[in-house]
Write a protein that holds these residues in place. Structure first.
Motif, mmCIF file in Angstrom:
data_model
loop_
_atom_site.group_PDB
_atom_site.id
_atom_site.type_symbol
_atom_site.label_atom_id
_atom_site.label_comp_id
_atom_site.label_asym_id
_atom_site.label_seq_id
_atom_site.Cartn_x
_atom_site.Cartn_y
_atom_site.Cartn_z
ATOM 1 N N SER A 1 0.821 -1.219 0.000
ATOM 2 C CA SER A 1 0.000 0.000 0.000
ATOM 3 C C SER A 1 0.855 1.269 0.000
ATOM 4 O O SER A 1 0.362 2.345 0.318
ATOM 5 C CB SER A 1 -0.953 -0.001 1.202
ATOM 6 O OG SER A 1 -0.221 -0.083 2.382
ATOM 7 N N GLY A 2 2.118 1.101 -0.334
ATOM 8 C CA GLY A 2 2.984 2.263 -0.536
ATOM 9 C C GLY A 2 3.445 2.944 0.732
ATOM 10 O O GLY A 2 3.853 4.097 0.715
ATOM 11 N N ASP B 1 -7.042 7.006 3.046
ATOM 12 C CA ASP B 1 -6.639 6.976 4.460
ATOM 13 C C ASP B 1 -7.079 5.679 5.140
ATOM 14 O O ASP B 1 -6.302 5.044 5.857
ATOM 15 C CB ASP B 1 -7.234 8.175 5.203
ATOM 16 C CG ASP B 1 -6.501 9.459 4.853
ATOM 17 O OD1 ASP B 1 -5.521 9.374 4.089
ATOM 18 O OD2 ASP B 1 -6.901 10.529 5.335
ATOM 19 N N ARG B 2 -8.320 5.298 4.867
ATOM 20 C CA ARG B 2 -8.850 4.077 5.487
ATOM 21 C C ARG B 2 -8.053 2.850 5.016
ATOM 22 O O ARG B 2 -7.688 1.982 5.815
ATOM 23 C CB ARG B 2 -10.330 3.941 5.120
ATOM 24 C CG ARG B 2 -10.994 2.736 5.727
ATOM 25 C CD ARG B 2 -12.489 2.703 5.400
ATOM 26 N NE ARG B 2 -13.056 1.418 5.784
ATOM 27 C CZ ARG B 2 -13.098 0.361 4.988
ATOM 28 N NH1 ARG B 2 -12.610 0.428 3.780
ATOM 29 N NH2 ARG B 2 -13.621 -0.770 5.415
ATOM 30 N N THR B 3 -7.758 2.817 3.723
ATOM 31 C CA THR B 3 -7.023 1.684 3.153
ATOM 32 C C THR B 3 -5.633 1.576 3.797
ATOM 33 O O THR B 3 -5.176 0.480 4.144
ATOM 34 C CB THR B 3 -6.890 1.871 1.620
ATOM 35 O OG1 THR B 3 -8.177 2.127 1.090
ATOM 36 C CG2 THR B 3 -6.299 0.647 0.958
ATOM 37 N N LYS C 1 -3.151 6.071 11.811
ATOM 38 C CA LYS C 1 -3.701 7.432 11.821
ATOM 39 C C LYS C 1 -2.574 8.461 11.796
ATOM 40 O O LYS C 1 -2.644 9.460 11.090
ATOM 41 C CB LYS C 1 -4.577 7.642 13.063
ATOM 42 C CG LYS C 1 -5.903 6.920 12.936
ATOM 43 C CD LYS C 1 -7.014 7.619 13.696
ATOM 44 C CE LYS C 1 -8.330 6.975 13.319
ATOM 45 N NZ LYS C 1 -9.480 7.764 13.519
ATOM 46 N N LEU C 2 -1.549 8.191 12.596
ATOM 47 C CA LEU C 2 -0.415 9.125 12.628
ATOM 48 C C LEU C 2 0.316 9.132 11.288
ATOM 49 O O LEU C 2 0.760 10.173 10.819
ATOM 50 C CB LEU C 2 0.543 8.756 13.767
ATOM 51 C CG LEU C 2 0.022 9.036 15.177
ATOM 52 C CD1 LEU C 2 0.981 8.504 16.222
ATOM 53 C CD2 LEU C 2 -0.185 10.534 15.395
ATOM 54 N N MET C 3 0.428 7.943 10.684
ATOM 55 C CA MET C 3 1.114 7.875 9.387
ATOM 56 C C MET C 3 0.338 8.628 8.310
ATOM 57 O O MET C 3 0.934 9.175 7.385
ATOM 58 C CB MET C 3 1.324 6.421 8.978
ATOM 59 C CG MET C 3 2.492 5.761 9.703
ATOM 60 S SD MET C 3 2.687 4.072 9.217
ATOM 61 C CE MET C 3 4.155 3.640 10.167
ATOM 62 N N ASN C 4 -0.970 8.638 8.424
ATOM 63 C CA ASN C 4 -1.765 9.403 7.466
ATOM 64 C C ASN C 4 -1.541 10.902 7.628
ATOM 65 O O ASN C 4 -1.714 11.666 6.693
ATOM 66 C CB ASN C 4 -3.250 9.084 7.624
ATOM 67 C CG ASN C 4 -3.620 7.805 6.905
ATOM 68 O OD1 ASN C 4 -2.886 7.340 6.037
ATOM 69 N ND2 ASN C 4 -4.730 7.214 7.278
ATOM 70 N N MET C 5 -1.159 11.289 8.831
ATOM 71 C CA MET C 5 -0.871 12.719 9.052
ATOM 72 C C MET C 5 0.506 13.084 8.521
ATOM 73 O O MET C 5 0.833 14.251 8.416
ATOM 74 C CB MET C 5 -0.925 13.037 10.550
ATOM 75 C CG MET C 5 -2.305 12.965 11.126
ATOM 76 S SD MET C 5 -2.176 13.270 12.902
ATOM 77 C CE MET C 5 -3.801 12.841 13.423
ATOM 78 N N ALA C 6 1.339 12.059 8.302
ATOM 79 C CA ALA C 6 2.713 12.329 7.853
ATOM 80 C C ALA C 6 2.999 11.523 6.585
ATOM 81 O O ALA C 6 3.958 10.771 6.532
ATOM 82 C CB ALA C 6 3.696 11.973 8.956
#
Lengths: 391, 170
Positions: A83-84, A258-260, A136-141
């Motif tokens: 998922s990159g 984000d969910r994925t 969640k944190l990774m989606n912010m960064a």
């Protein structure tokens, strides 16, 4: 080639070699470039194995044991790569969840395979929660997932210490004095897993010419491999691949990026928890406060040694990586003695190789990314030029 | 989430909880101690120790007990089975008894007095909990002692030590 004026000489030579090489030569060059790390490790192993003087059966026994205990953990890294999200240094969080589950199972005196199964079940909610937080944190960064995952290890490691050292046996009930610190709360520095030691390895084990094959471990690994193959073909798996290739395009196609990404990290963390339990049942004890600390590093190094990169990894890379990396680990000290007369040289060698291979993979990833970007730019410029000439 | 999805998820959760509960029951480990000791004055009677008892658990001979001796075995689950080869008095022919017991879930260490059990006495006479002797005072073990930076042990990059237990040097 005006752009060559600014490129380093080595790179220019490599490019010119690449341009003028025959198709076969070009293919070989490409192969060497893509598989530089595995090739290097094959050479190291080929040199060190005869020097170490180990018998074939001993070496096979060691490698098969290590495959049985490590492959599950390393397989847990594949889904975030798909998922990159790069190499999931945050897998350590799952390892911590697995250890907490093992502490409870040890205290409740659940032995053998039921103990392992119960620990796995107990680890799931904790791993999933930590994976959710990490995702969640990774989606912010976005774009900085690896360094974030790495720092998360330290952050959650501190929380783990707080829970295990102060909350256990004071707030969280721990009955047995054998795992409690003498002061009455907190867990001892080593948790003994004697009653579940190698229970998976010994079940259905086959002995062939002095080599023990832990069949049940390999069945579990095969199930996970099949799951990964199946998962790639599901809608969610396809979404993850789309997100891994281009987040903007995936978003435009209606995928909830984000969910994925969060789901991929949760799956990885849960599998890492299972993997750590399998790993520790093989060892038979674990240092409570440090067992998880380097596990991510080792798994990532092994995966990279198998020819994986930050953006691409397969089940084959996992198997090849474990074989090569652990062969090097087994033979390096003895080979060090044979070459220099000092086993420590071998020790240092394998340590710097472990970290070095990760560094090299990260550098190669960055170089490839930049090259792809510049090639893309060149192609765009060419297309514009041709378009201008045509008009 | 639709109703069907919710039902499937709740069912899956219930199955997982059921598996966990089953594991807790079938995986409960016990250490069993066999005593071949005379029971003195139980309701005015005495039950003498056997001359010799050989205890076999899971086809493995775990103890050969003379008088006043204790043997040990480990067992997973509550339905304990053992085979005893009992020689009552010197010169007697040994007799074999197959024994099945239900072990109490909440006891880790269980002491079974064999003469009392084989005499058919109630459970209180032959079963008791093994309570380990208190360990001698140890030095306080505090894993947090260090320089406060958490660097100790990592400076050499000793991966083997960090992995804890995996003999990377083997």
């Amino acid at each position: 080639m005006s752009s060559n004026k600014n490129t380093p000489l080595g790179q220019r030579n490599l490019e010119s070699m690449h341009n003028y090489a025959t198709p076969l030569g070009r293919r070989i060059l490409e192969l060497v470039r893509n598989y530089a790390v595995p090739i290097m490790f094959i050479i190291i192993c080929a040199v060190c194995i005869p020097l170490s003087g180990f018998s074939t059966s001993y070496l096979l026994n060691e490698i098969i044991t290590r495959m049985g205990r490590n492959i599950f953990l390393i397989l847990s890294l594949l889904i975030p790569i798909m998922s990159g999200m790069g190499l999931n240094f945050g897998m350590t969080l799952g390892a911590m969840a697995g250890q907490i589950a093992l502490i409870f199972v040890t205290d409740w005196q659940i032995w053998g395979i039921p103990g392992v199964v119960l620990a796995m079940i107990l680890s799931v909610p904790l791993s999933a929660l930590l994976g959710l937080m990490c995702g969640k944190l990774m989606n912010m960064a976005k774009g900085r997932e690896m360094i974030l995952g790495y720092m998360m290890n330290y952050f959650v490691g501190g929380l783990y210490q707080l829970v295990v050292l102060y909350f256990m046996a004071s707030i969280i009930p721990i009955k047995h004095a054998s795992i409690r610190l003498p002061r009455g709360f907190g867990i001892r520095t080593t948790v003994n897993l004697t009653n579940m030691r190698q229970c998976l390895d010994n079940e259905l084990a086959i002995f062939y010419n002095g080599v023990k094959i832990p069949v049940l471990n390999f069945i579990i690994i095969a199930v996970l491999c099949l799951f990964i193959v199946w998962f790639r073909r599901t809608k969610l798996g396809q979404d993850m691949r789309a997100v891994g290739q281009d987040m903007d395009v995936a978003q435009a196609a209606g995928i909830n990026v984000d969910r994925t990404r969060i789901i991929s990290i949760i799956i990885s963390t849960v599998f890492a928890g299972f993997g750590q339990i399998i790993y520790l049942q093989n060892i038979g004890n674990f240092p409570t406060y440090t067992a998880h600390s380097q596990i991510g590093m080792f798994c990532i190094a092994a995966l990279l040694v198998g020819g994986a990169s930050v953006e691409k990894a397969s089940i084959g890379n996992v198997f090849l990586g474990v074989i090569l990396f652990h062969t090097m680990f087994i033979v390096a000290p003895k080979a060090g003695v044979a070459i220099t007369g000092d086993a420590m040289i071998g020790e240092y060698f394998r340590v710097f190789v472990s970290y070095g291979v990760i560094t090299m993979a990260l550098i190669m990833y960055e170089i490839k990314k930049r090259r792809a970007r510049s090639q893309g730019g060149e192609l765009l410029a060419l297309a514009q030029k041709e378009g201008g000439a045509a008009s | 989430m639709n109703k069907k999805g919710l039902v499937i998820r709740l069912t899956a959760l219930a199955v997982v909880i059921a598996i966990a509960a089953t594991m807790m029951v079938i995986g409960r480990g016990h250490t069993i101690y066999f005593d071949n000791k005379t029971v003195e004055n139980y309701q005015g009677n005495e039950y003498k120790a056997f001359e010799r008892v050989v205890v076999t658990v899971k086809d493995e001979e775990v103890a050969k007990l003379g008088k006043r001796e204790r043997g040990m075995a480990t067992w997973i689950g509550q339905n304990f089975k053992m085979i005893l080869e009992i020689t009552e008095k010197k010169g007697d022919e040994p007799r074999i008894e197959e024994i099945e017991l239900t072990l109490p879930y909440n006891m880790d260490g269980i002491i079974i007095n064999l003469p009392a059990y084989l005499a058919g006495l109630p459970e209180e006479a032959w079963l008791s909990e093994f309570i380990p002797a208190p360990e001698p005072e140890e030095d306080e073990e505090d894993p947090t002692i260090g320089d406060g930076l958490g660097l100790e042990g990592d400076l050499t990059g000793d991966l083997g030590g960090d992995l804890g237990g995996e003999d990377l040097g083997a």
